[in-house]
Design an enzyme around this catalytic site. Structure first.
Site, mmCIF file in Angstrom:
data_model
loop_
_atom_site.group_PDB
_atom_site.id
_atom_site.type_symbol
_atom_site.label_atom_id
_atom_site.label_comp_id
_atom_site.label_asym_id
_atom_site.label_seq_id
_atom_site.Cartn_x
_atom_site.Cartn_y
_atom_site.Cartn_z
ATOM 1 N N ASP A 14 0.835 -1.207 0.000
ATOM 2 C CA ASP A 14 0.000 0.000 0.000
ATOM 3 C C ASP A 14 0.871 1.259 0.000
ATOM 4 O OD1 ASP A 14 -2.342 1.409 -0.044
ATOM 5 O OD2 ASP A 14 -2.850 1.074 2.061
ATOM 6 N N LEU B 246 10.685 -20.385 -4.536
ATOM 7 C CA LEU B 246 9.594 -19.557 -4.011
ATOM 8 C C LEU B 246 8.292 -19.762 -4.797
ATOM 9 C CD1 LEU B 246 8.633 -17.009 -2.305
ATOM 10 C CD2 LEU B 246 9.398 -15.641 -4.252
ATOM 11 N N HIS C 189 2.309 3.669 -9.071
ATOM 12 C CA HIS C 189 2.127 2.226 -9.299
ATOM 13 C C HIS C 189 3.309 1.653 -10.081
ATOM 14 C CE1 HIS C 189 -1.755 2.332 -7.496
ATOM 15 N NE2 HIS C 189 -2.279 3.128 -8.413
HETATM 16 C C1 IPE Z 1 -5.427 -2.816 -0.431
HETATM 17 O O1 IPE Z 1 -5.081 -1.468 -0.504
HETATM 18 C C2 IPE Z 1 -5.362 -3.454 -1.783
HETATM 19 C C3 IPE Z 1 -4.017 -3.565 -2.370
HETATM 20 C C4 IPE Z 1 -2.898 -3.217 -1.809
HETATM 21 C C5 IPE Z 1 -3.981 -4.158 -3.697
HETATM 22 P P1 IPE Z 1 -6.192 -0.338 -0.624
HETATM 23 O O2 IPE Z 1 -5.456 0.945 -0.680
HETATM 24 O O3 IPE Z 1 -7.124 -0.642 -1.743
HETATM 25 O O4 IPE Z 1 -6.974 -0.507 0.744
HETATM 26 P P2 IPE Z 1 -7.966 0.497 1.508
HETATM 27 O O5 IPE Z 1 -8.995 0.934 0.519
HETATM 28 O O6 IPE Z 1 -7.134 1.653 1.968
HETATM 29 O O7 IPE Z 1 -8.520 -0.295 2.642
HETATM 30 C C1 IPE Z 2 -1.600 0.312 -3.358
HETATM 31 O O1 IPE Z 2 -1.349 1.669 -3.365
HETATM 32 C C2 IPE Z 2 -1.766 -0.257 -4.753
HETATM 33 C C3 IPE Z 2 -3.126 -0.687 -5.094
HETATM 34 C C4 IPE Z 2 -4.167 -0.658 -4.313
HETATM 35 C C5 IPE Z 2 -3.312 -1.190 -6.446
HETATM 36 P P1 IPE Z 2 -2.532 2.724 -3.337
HETATM 37 O O2 IPE Z 2 -2.883 3.096 -4.738
HETATM 38 O O3 IPE Z 2 -3.663 2.222 -2.520
HETATM 39 O O4 IPE Z 2 -1.829 3.954 -2.610
HETATM 40 P P2 IPE Z 2 -2.490 4.963 -1.590
HETATM 41 O O5 IPE Z 2 -3.103 4.168 -0.487
HETATM 42 O O6 IPE Z 2 -3.526 5.730 -2.358
HETATM 43 O O7 IPE Z 2 -1.355 5.814 -1.135
HETATM 44 MG MG MG Z 3 -4.114 2.400 -0.544
#
Ligand code: IPE
Ligand code: IPE
Ligand code: MG
Length: 236
Positions: free
Chosen positions: A20, A131, A37
């Site tokens: 995240d 792995l 990303h």
């Molecule tokens: C969880 O992250 C999903 C992934 C890392 C793929 P999100 O950013 O979507 O989660 P929430 O919405 O903050 O709970």
């Molecule tokens: C996690 O990073 C990646 C995915 C959920 C695909 P985020 O896109 O959720 O990043 P934040 O939480 O907005 O910083």
């Molecule tokens: Mg996120």
């Protein structure tokens, strides 16, 4: 290389990571979320390499949740473009490094091209013994449990035969060990529908580090914290 762990404490067999913070990482730098990303996929490359070196058996990475469809269309299509590129670019290398690729999630909403590509990567690497790398993609823990229940009913399994063991064999992760260590980056203290069943006795490790910045040293810290945990599984 990881050095700080007491000799007696075993490494986790199965590490799960909620990757995240890509968006926040980008915003902090005045970049687009998609650039975040992109940086996140680079981190996947280096972390997977390190997990292999550490001889970890299973790693499950949360790449796209069943709920991530709620994001703007352009972000979603950008993430899938990056994911396609990742599989194209990395599969041969992963195969060479004896990595077995799997994916966990629902097929619905995924393009036929991506499904075919993933299935090719899974069958190409199916015989590898290093792995096991599971990509959770279009994945939700509740959806996985619902899917298992549907298949149990479709198989006409008698209720008295259903126990935890049998139920588990109907999950996407049927033959995999439970999660030992669950890591979440970017300072969010929640599970966000990831591996709900499999994390029943997982040790949780939360870090403020944003996923694109997560490196070997951060993984070392997580492993060190894990090595100090006293896992009791309900016993003494
Ligand atoms: C969880 O992250 C999903 C992934 C890392 C793929 P999100 O950013 O979507 O989660 P929430 O919405 O903050 O709970
Ligand atoms: C996690 O990073 C990646 C995915 C959920 C695909 P985020 O896109 O959720 O990043 P934040 O939480 O907005 O910083
Ligand atoms: Mg996120």
């Amino acid at each position: 290389m990881y050095v700080n762990m007491p000799e007696t404490s075993p490494l986790p067999r199965h590490i799960a990571i909620i990757m995240d913070g890509n968006g926040r990482w980008a915003t902090q730098r005045g970049l687009t979320r998609l650039e975040g990303h992109h940086a996140g996929f680079k981190t996947v490359h280096s972390v997977v390499k390190y997990l292999g070196e550490l001889k970890i058996d299973y790693a499950t990475l949360y790449a796209f949740s069943a709920e991530n469809w709620n994001r703007p269309k352009e972000e979603v299509s950008g993430i899938f473009r990056l994911l396609n590129q990742f599989i194209d670019k990395e599969t041969a290398d992963l195969h060479k490094n004896n990595v077995r690729i799997r994916w966990l999630g629902r097929e619905e909403h995924l393009s036929a091209a991506l499904l075919a590509k993933m299935n090719r990567a899974v069958s190409l690497t199916g015989g590898n013994t290093g792995l096991t790398l599971c990509l959770a993609l279009n994945y939700g823990g509740q959806q996985e449990i619902v899917d298992a229940a549907k298949r149990l009913v479709a198989d006409k399994i008698a209720p008295e035969l259903i126990d935890e063991r049998l139920f588990q064999s109907y999950l996407y992760t049927a033959d995999m060990p439970g999660v030992d260590l669950l890591i979440r980056t970017a300072n969010e203290l929640r599970i966000s529908n990831f591996l709900l069943w499999q994390s029943a006795y997982a040790e949780f490790y939360f870090t403020p580090v944003l996923w694109p910045d997560f490196n070997r040293e951060d993984l070392d810290h997580a492993l060190e914290a894990y090595s100090r945990r006293n896992r009791r599984f309900g016993g003494l």
